[in-house]
Write an enzyme that holds these catalytic residues in place. Structure first.
Site, PDB file in Angstrom:
ATOM      1  N   LYS A 153       0.873  -1.172   0.000  1.00  0.00           N
ATOM      2  CA  LYS A 153       0.000   0.000   0.000  1.00  0.00           C
ATOM      3  C   LYS A 153       0.912   1.225   0.000  1.00  0.00           C
ATOM      4  O   LYS A 153       1.968   1.212   0.641  1.00  0.00           O
ATOM      5  CB  LYS A 153      -0.851  -0.042   1.276  1.00  0.00           C
ATOM      6  CG  LYS A 153      -1.917   1.027   1.389  1.00  0.00           C
ATOM      7  CD  LYS A 153      -2.704   0.847   2.693  1.00  0.00           C
ATOM      8  CE  LYS A 153      -3.868   1.826   2.767  1.00  0.00           C
ATOM      9  NZ  LYS A 153      -4.682   1.611   3.976  1.00  0.00           N
TER      10      LYS A 153
ATOM     11  N   SER B 260      -9.501   1.276   2.644  1.00  0.00           N
ATOM     12  CA  SER B 260      -8.616   2.081   1.826  1.00  0.00           C
ATOM     13  C   SER B 260      -7.526   1.281   1.118  1.00  0.00           C
ATOM     14  O   SER B 260      -6.951   1.757   0.154  1.00  0.00           O
ATOM     15  CB  SER B 260      -7.966   3.166   2.697  1.00  0.00           C
ATOM     16  OG  SER B 260      -7.142   2.573   3.695  1.00  0.00           O
TER      17      SER B 260
ATOM     18  N   SER C 141      -9.681  -0.997   6.681  1.00  0.00           N
ATOM     19  CA  SER C 141      -8.982  -0.778   5.410  1.00  0.00           C
ATOM     20  C   SER C 141      -8.327  -2.005   4.787  1.00  0.00           C
ATOM     21  O   SER C 141      -7.986  -1.994   3.612  1.00  0.00           O
ATOM     22  CB  SER C 141      -7.928   0.323   5.582  1.00  0.00           C
ATOM     23  OG  SER C 141      -8.571   1.568   5.667  1.00  0.00           O
TER      24      SER C 141
END
Lengths: 510, 423
Positions: free
Chosen positions: B77, B152, B176
């Site tokens: 990420k 996310s 997330s």
């Protein structure tokens, strides 16, 4: 009849001299760094993703300072974030402590000698109606006989900011940031508003400085900025009792209901001892005890003038301008920053056990007050001499080494002579060795000593050589004895002490 | 396809020289070539010559004792700090930011010999549950590109589902990891707070942020967690507890395990198909010998409001460092959603509101901890849905900020009480 009382609380910042910074492993040595921004890392630069890890030594030293001040050490304390934007603050917040500081309470007692020096340079500003004929204001000082207690409010730990340097580069005005100081451990000591004169403020600060130096936790060098001083100054109107009722006649009757009046009333007038004025003026980052004293004196005068005009001084932050000898406004405090304090989520709360505190207590060296008392008692020194010798712990240690050397070599030299020599000759303890020093003192003293036989011989000789002055002396012109003392001294090439020479002369001339 | 295999299978194959790291990495780049643009999962793709050279090197140095991650390609990420590799947190504020150091989790993977393929799209600063609140364009669900991937950590989930990477490291604050893992049909693990070092993770809400694996299977996640977990001298909140051998616990035997099913999670608003899937899973566990226990967690309704006070409060402070002086971009570069969260947080922390909002929320957090302790005293695990609905259409959540927040209704309840959860 109105009198005024000076009310001062101090905030003192002290940079701890730990090896590494507060929350990272960077070297903590901002003042000796050969270049800007070399002692930096992701943590003290506040780079994305970096996390603070507290410095254990800094926490321990803060606890020790708290113990030395007689504070209560919190078994549970935590760090908080103080949020504000400033270019020298790379994270946009300072890691500090808000509602659970490492230490609370405590006190410093100012020695009574500090009191004696409270001889006002501006008598018109001081203590009341007796000097009042020419007095503009009646300012109440403190005049209790014993040492005065200044209470400590709290002691907490935080991180220092970077340093802004405003200069001109290639003809352009620029602001540069040096992060060598960013994240240096910083202890903040806050007092209660117990200080009632500029002299007291100075005495308090000297004492605090001495304690910090004894603990060996900071250089506390004000010129460099490792100790920074901020007095919060206000002046309280003290009206006499007759007026008390009058001062209660409400200008805003709607506010009169119980306790509200004191806090809501815009006039700072209040006779209650514990009640504080409704405003205070903070003077920022002063770097000498004398400047603090001057700043307080200036502020008190300025504020009294405003109060005399029937107004209330504005709550604000001011700066001390040494060149002009005045304070100047920096920013208004009434629109105070909202720092949005909240617990620092990156650092778990700290728990300290009573055992750990006891352990740290054993690491506290003998503190100035105790050392002073011991010097007076054990060495039979005059209090003022003992005070001079214990002013700096290094000097005190040096003196003690010399004293123990005296007894080791079984010297006839007295402790008081040793003390006198060290004080009067301003011996540099960083260079001198106790053994050498004692040799020097002893040698000098020996040279000065004259054995009695020689002394009597010389005196007889001088008396014989000066029949005329002898006759005059015998007629009652006794002052002439100093002539003989001088003659004897000259003959002995400065040796011998005047008192004993004079004594023998008096005997011989009878 | 090699990337259909689990990490253990890949590691075994590499050791036996059935295939090479170069083969696996080549597959990744082929998939990126084919689907990368459409899915928009990557913010930064590592140059393939670099990755293949590295893979070749790994192939040459492989021995019997090398780590199971040796030579395995992965993605991060874009919240993880990578030295000399652009790190953006999917925000224009950091669009040109090249970090000077490595996140602990990334360093551990490098040390194990894993090969970084790319930095992944996400909701900027973790602010979102759909990977639409990003300055690099919305990421798309590989199973239906008209729908979102979740967030996310949307980019990492897509990369695994679309076979562009063997595994990923995501970051879970309020769902997330779990949310995109559920919507992209992969396995994600939200670990207990402090289990994995956060050093080098761009912070969203520091007291919630957790670093966790995303992969094909539970076994892969166990293997990864074993490697990245552990105390870190650079993270004061990392746990000193010893890291268990998670992989050895994967016996397949769940006989006698008590599975708690909190009824509040299955009420109104839960999509019927999702409910049906969970029922099927529950029945399956039961048939394997697990015991199903229905229980009640009445604090459920307060999860979301508490999260949306503490999270934004912390983020308002965490994002203060992007002050317009240091990273080349001004604060006007934050997206409207991020600005909203900064404003909510600033408000909640302000004098006069702190006690009513932030402090209350923290007190409620304590109550949640107690509620979970109580629930977990009567069962071993809790079974609950990750999301109330299937993936939304792209744009749907963005036009309704409140719905955007409500999408986290189930996941938010788990993270601030600092327990682990798995999709």
């Amino acid at each position: 009849m109105v009198t005024y009382k000076t009310i001062v609380g101090m905030e003192i910042h002290v940079e701890l001299k730990t090896k590494s910074k507060m929350f990272c492993g960077c070297k903590n040595d901002p003042f000796h760094a050969p270049k800007p921004n070399i002692y930096t890392c992701p943590v003290c630069l506040g780079l994305p993703g970096a996390l603070p890890v507290p410095n254990k030594k800094a926490v321990e030293w803060t606890i020790m300072l708290g113990l030395a001040l007689g504070s209560e050490i919190s078994l549970f304390s935590k760090f908080d974030r103080k949020n504000y934007f400033y270019p020298d603050l790379p994270k946009g917040y300072q890691i500090s402590q808000y509602d659970q500081p490492i230490a609370r309470g405590g006190k410093i007692v100012i020695a009574s000698e500090a009191k004696q020096s409270f001889s006002p340079r501006h008598p018109e500003l001081v203590s009341g109606s007796k000097i009042a004929s020419s007095s503009r204001f009646n300012l109440i000082g403190t005049s209790r006989n014993d040492g005065k207690t200044i209470r400590i409010h709290r002691v907490h730990l935080e991180e220092d900011t970077g340093k802004l340097i405003h200069s001109t580069v290639n003809g352009k005005k620029v602001s540069l940031i040096d992060f060598n100081r960013s994240g240096v451990p910083l202890v903040e000591i806050v007092t209660e508003p117990d200080i009632n004169s500029s002299e007291e403020a100075k005495a308090f600060l000297k004492k605090l400085h001495q304690i910090i130096r004894y603990l060996d936790i900071s250089d506390a060098d004000m010129e460099k900025g490792s100790m920074r001083l901020e007095p919060n100054i206000s002046v309280k109107i003290m009206s006499l009792r007759i007026n008390a009722k009058q001062s209660f006649s409400p200008r805003h009757p709607e506010l009169v209901s119980g306790s509200k009046i004191a806090s809501s009333s815009s006039t700072p007038r209040n006779d209650d001892e514990s009640e504080l004025p409704s405003y205070k003026v903070e003077v920022k980052n002063i770097n000498s005890f004398n400047f603090v004293k001057k700043a307080i004196d200036y502020e008190v005068g300025r504020q009294i003038e405003i109060l005399e005009a029937g107004e209330t001084p504005v709550q604000e932050t001011r700066g001390w301008e040494e060149k002009k000898g005045v304070t100047l406004p920096q920013r208004r405090k009434e629109a105070a920053h909202d720092y949005r304090y909240f617990p620092e989520p990156d650092i778990p709360p700290m728990r300290v056990t009573k055992d750990q505190i006891s352990e740290l207590r054993t690491k506290i060296p003998e503190l100035p007050d105790v050392k002073l008392a011991r010097f007076i008692k054990n060495y039979q020194l005059k209090p003022e001499d003992a005070a001079r010798l214990t002013d700096e712990v290094e000097l005190a240690n040096f003196f003690e080494k010399c004293a123990s050397q005296l007894s080791i070599i079984n010297s006839k030299l007295s402790i008081q002579s040793l003390a006198n020599w060290i004080i009067n000759k301003k011996v540099d303890y960083t260079k001198a060795s106790p053994e050498e020093l004692i040799k020097v003192i002893t040698a000098t003293k020996q040279v000065k000593q004259v054995d009695e036989v020689e002394l009597t011989r010389v005196i007889d000789q001088i008396i014989a050589a000066n029949p005329q002055p002898v006759a005059e002396y015998k007629k009652g012109k006794t002052g002439i004895i100093m002539f003989f003392v001088g003659q004897v001294k000259r003959e002995l090439k400065g040796r011998g002490d005047a008192v004993s020479i004079r004594k023998i002369l008096q005997e011989q001339l009878k | 396809m090699l990337l259909d295999k689990t990490i253990s299978e890949l590691a075994a194959g590499l050791r036996k020289k059935e295939f090479s790291s170069v083969d696996i990495v080549t597959e990744c780049y082929d998939a990126i070539e084919k689907h990368g643009k459409e899915l928009n999962a990557f913010i930064t793709v590592i140059d393939n010559t670099t990755a293949l050279t590295y893979a070749q090197k790994k192939d040459n140095e492989r021995t019997e004792n090398t780590s199971p991650l040796h030579g395995i390609p992965f993605v991060l990420k874009d919240a993880y700090i990578t030295q000399r590799i652009r790190t953006t947190s999917a925000s224009n504020v950091l669009k040109n930011y090249i970090p000077q150091y490595n996140a602990t989790v990334y360093q551990k993977l490098l040390d194990a010999g894993a090969i970084l393929i790319g930095k992944m799209n996400m909701d900027a600063w973790g602010h979102g549950g759909s990977t639409e609140n990003t300055d690099f364009g919305p990421a798309k669900n590989p199973w239906d590109t008209t729908r979102v991937a979740g967030g996310s950590s949307g980019g990492p989930a897509i990369a695994i589902a679309a076979r562009m990477s063997a595994f990923a490291i995501g970051e879970d604050t309020g769902g997330s990891i779990r949310n995109p893992a559920a919507w992209c049909n992969i396995t994600g693990l939200k670990v207990t707070y402090g289990r994995v070092s956060r050093y080098g993770t761009i912070a969203y809400a520091s007291s919630f942020d957790t670093v966790g694996p995303m992969a094909r299977t539970a076994e892969d996640c166990a293997l990864l967690l074993e490697l990245v977990a552990g105390q870190d001298p650079y993270d004061a909140t990392s746990s000193p507890h010893k890291v268990p051998k998670y992989t050895q616990k994967l016996t397949g035997n769940i006989e006698g395990i008590k599975v708690g099913i909190p009824k509040e999670f299955f009420g109104q608003g839960l999509d019927s198909e999702i409910k049906k899937s969970i029922d099927i899973a529950a029945k399956k566990f039961e048939s394997m010998g697990a015991k199903l226990i229905e229980l009640s967690m009445p604090m459920f309704d307060y999860g979301l409001p508490v999260y949306y006070l503490i999270g934004p409060s912390e983020t308002s402070s965490n994002l203060a460092r992007y002050d317009g002086i240091r990273y080349g971009q001004g604060r006007n570069q934050f997206t409207p959603e991020t600005m909203r969260r900064i404003m909510i947080g600033t408000y909640a922390l302000s004098a006069g509101y702190y006690d009513a909002y932030y402090k209350k929320a923290q007190q409620a957090r304590t109550l949640f901890i107690k509620e979970y302790e109580k629930a977990l005293s009567s069962c071993d695990v809790l079974l609950m849905p990750v999301n109330p609905t299937p993936p939304t259409k792209i744009g749907e959540l963005m036009s309704d900020p409140l719905a955007n927040l409500l999408a986290d209704v189930y996941t938010t309840l788990k993270y601030w009480i600092r327990i682990s959860a798995r999709n």
